[in-house]
Motif scaffolding. Sequence first.
Motif, short mmCIF file in Angstrom:
data_model
loop_
_atom_site.label_atom_id
_atom_site.label_comp_id
_atom_site.label_asym_id
_atom_site.label_seq_id
_atom_site.Cartn_x
_atom_site.Cartn_y
_atom_site.Cartn_z
N ASN A 173 0.82 -1.23 0.00
CA ASN A 173 0.00 0.00 0.00
C ASN A 173 0.85 1.28 0.00
O ASN A 173 0.39 2.32 0.46
CB ASN A 173 -0.97 0.06 1.19
N PHE A 179 -9.38 2.97 -7.44
CA PHE A 179 -10.00 1.68 -7.13
C PHE A 179 -10.34 0.92 -8.41
O PHE A 179 -11.15 1.38 -9.21
CB PHE A 179 -11.29 1.89 -6.32
N ASP A 182 -15.34 -2.20 -7.22
CA ASP A 182 -16.25 -1.62 -6.23
C ASP A 182 -16.39 -2.52 -5.01
O ASP A 182 -16.44 -2.04 -3.88
CB ASP A 182 -17.64 -1.40 -6.85
N THR A 184 -15.12 -6.12 -2.98
CA THR A 184 -14.29 -7.31 -2.72
C THR A 184 -14.89 -8.02 -1.52
O THR A 184 -15.22 -7.39 -0.52
CB THR A 184 -12.83 -6.92 -2.43
N ASN A 281 -6.88 -4.77 0.67
CA ASN A 281 -7.76 -4.18 -0.35
C ASN A 281 -8.04 -2.70 -0.12
O ASN A 281 -8.92 -2.12 -0.78
CB ASN A 281 -9.08 -4.96 -0.40
N GLN A 283 -6.39 -0.09 -0.93
CA GLN A 283 -6.09 0.77 -2.08
C GLN A 283 -6.71 0.27 -3.37
O GLN A 283 -6.49 0.87 -4.43
CB GLN A 283 -4.56 0.86 -2.27
N ARG A 284 -7.44 -0.84 -3.31
CA ARG A 284 -7.92 -1.40 -4.58
C ARG A 284 -9.40 -1.75 -4.61
O ARG A 284 -9.87 -2.29 -5.61
CB ARG A 284 -7.08 -2.61 -4.99
N SER A 285 -10.13 -1.47 -3.55
CA SER A 285 -11.57 -1.77 -3.55
C SER A 285 -12.32 -0.67 -2.80
O SER A 285 -11.91 -0.27 -1.71
CB SER A 285 -11.82 -3.13 -2.89
N LYS A 286 -13.41 -0.22 -3.38
CA LYS A 286 -14.21 0.82 -2.74
C LYS A 286 -14.88 0.29 -1.47
O LYS A 286 -14.93 0.98 -0.44
CB LYS A 286 -15.26 1.34 -3.72
N ASP A 373 -16.14 0.59 4.14
CA ASP A 373 -15.18 1.37 3.36
C ASP A 373 -13.82 1.09 4.01
O ASP A 373 -13.59 1.53 5.14
CB ASP A 373 -15.54 2.85 3.43
N LYS A 375 -10.90 2.21 3.88
CA LYS A 375 -10.07 3.34 4.30
C LYS A 375 -10.49 3.90 5.66
O LYS A 375 -9.73 4.65 6.28
CB LYS A 375 -10.11 4.45 3.24
#
Length: 452
Positions: A173, A179, A182, A184, A281, A283-286, A373, A375
């Motif tokens: 990361n 993203f 959407d 994962t 995930n 940085q790669r999934s909303k 989410d 993040k």
Amino acid sequence: MLAMLHCGKKQIGAFLACILIFSSVFFSYVKDLQLQNNIARKNFPQAATTTASPVIELCKGKPAQNAITPLKGNRTLIITPYFDDREKKLTRVIGIVHHEDVKELYCWFCCQPDGKIYVSKASIDVHSDRFGFPYGATDINCLEPESCDPTHVSIHQFPHGDIDQLPRFEIKNRKAEPFPVDFTLCISAMFGNYNSVLQFIQSMEMYKILGVQKVMIYKNNCSHLMEKVLKFYIEEGIVEIIPWPIDSHLKVSHGWRYSMDSKDIGYYGQITALNDCVYRNMQRSKFVILNDADEIILPLKHPDWKTMMHSLQQQNPGVGVFLFENHIFPKTVTTPVFNISSWNAVPGVNILQHVHREPIIKKKFNPRKIIVDPKKVIQTSVHSVLRAYGKSVKVPRDFALIYHCRMPLQASLPRESLIRDTTLWKYNSSLITNVNKVLHQTVLQAEGRESG
């Protein structure tokens, strides 16, 4: 001459007195400073994470090869380090730690391009949901050096020594990315020679209909037939397998509480795997969905997860954690519809035949599953998020619910006391077509070869 000598003696005496006074003040200051630092370390563990630079040392260690890497003594197991700059410039190492035995760890950062090592003391944060087991999911947090963006890190019990033989981990990361997906979904952990093939395929095809683009499975073991199915989904590009040989390192419990089964860690280290999946995930999934393979989050007012989550976020601005109520559809209660003959020989239940759910028991804990989410998550458990930025919201049962087809919780209830709920049948046409396609390319194809 005597007068001058007498005067000189006075000056020497005064000079010596000055030195004594200065020394006393200096040592008192140093003692005070040490005391303040000790208090700061006690009250604010992050304050202890200072960095140093042994300029002669160069990056060493062997690249880690496995998903679970035990350190010497097997009291600390490292999963993956992740860069986390949401509050500070931090490396957060997801791991498993013996909560009594491990008191001190250090991050040995490898900096580029000079290849120098910077050492930082870790704060060891064992997650609160340990349920009595001696080992628990743990964040090993280290402040990174200001002078570089380290690419790799080793974890050591000491701030000095030889790290030639220590495993070296890549810090994930490091770069922010748009993203690519959407949704994962994280499944942890697949164990016990898992063989519920038909239900797994039905769940996967429902996930795809509802909008999933990636399913991550922390796999301990499964049946030979299940391996064929996983291979199909891996080649399709939707499934990613994280090997999870936790029982090679610790005595694992099938229960979630220590009093049920007094082993090293509960439920195959499920909580650690879920936390790793969230950060993996980030940085790669909303959105990241945390549920088991026999559970499906069913929208009741929307056709799919994308429209459902859009509505939930509009109603709850700034919220990043959504909790969905669990509803058990007992696999012992069957409806004689969708009895597809080619499915009968496949291990596992046919979820289309189980559309009666148990009523919720009032004033009893009902475990929920989660869409987050990533993040906004700091630490997650199985049925709730332990630490997050912002609030958690319980989604009303008339908005969405978890379809959970398993053995009954209220086995003595007569059929007429169950609630008939055919929400799943809205998707029956697409689901049957898709499941047949997968079965013919995996299970039924294999059976055909064997009979031929």
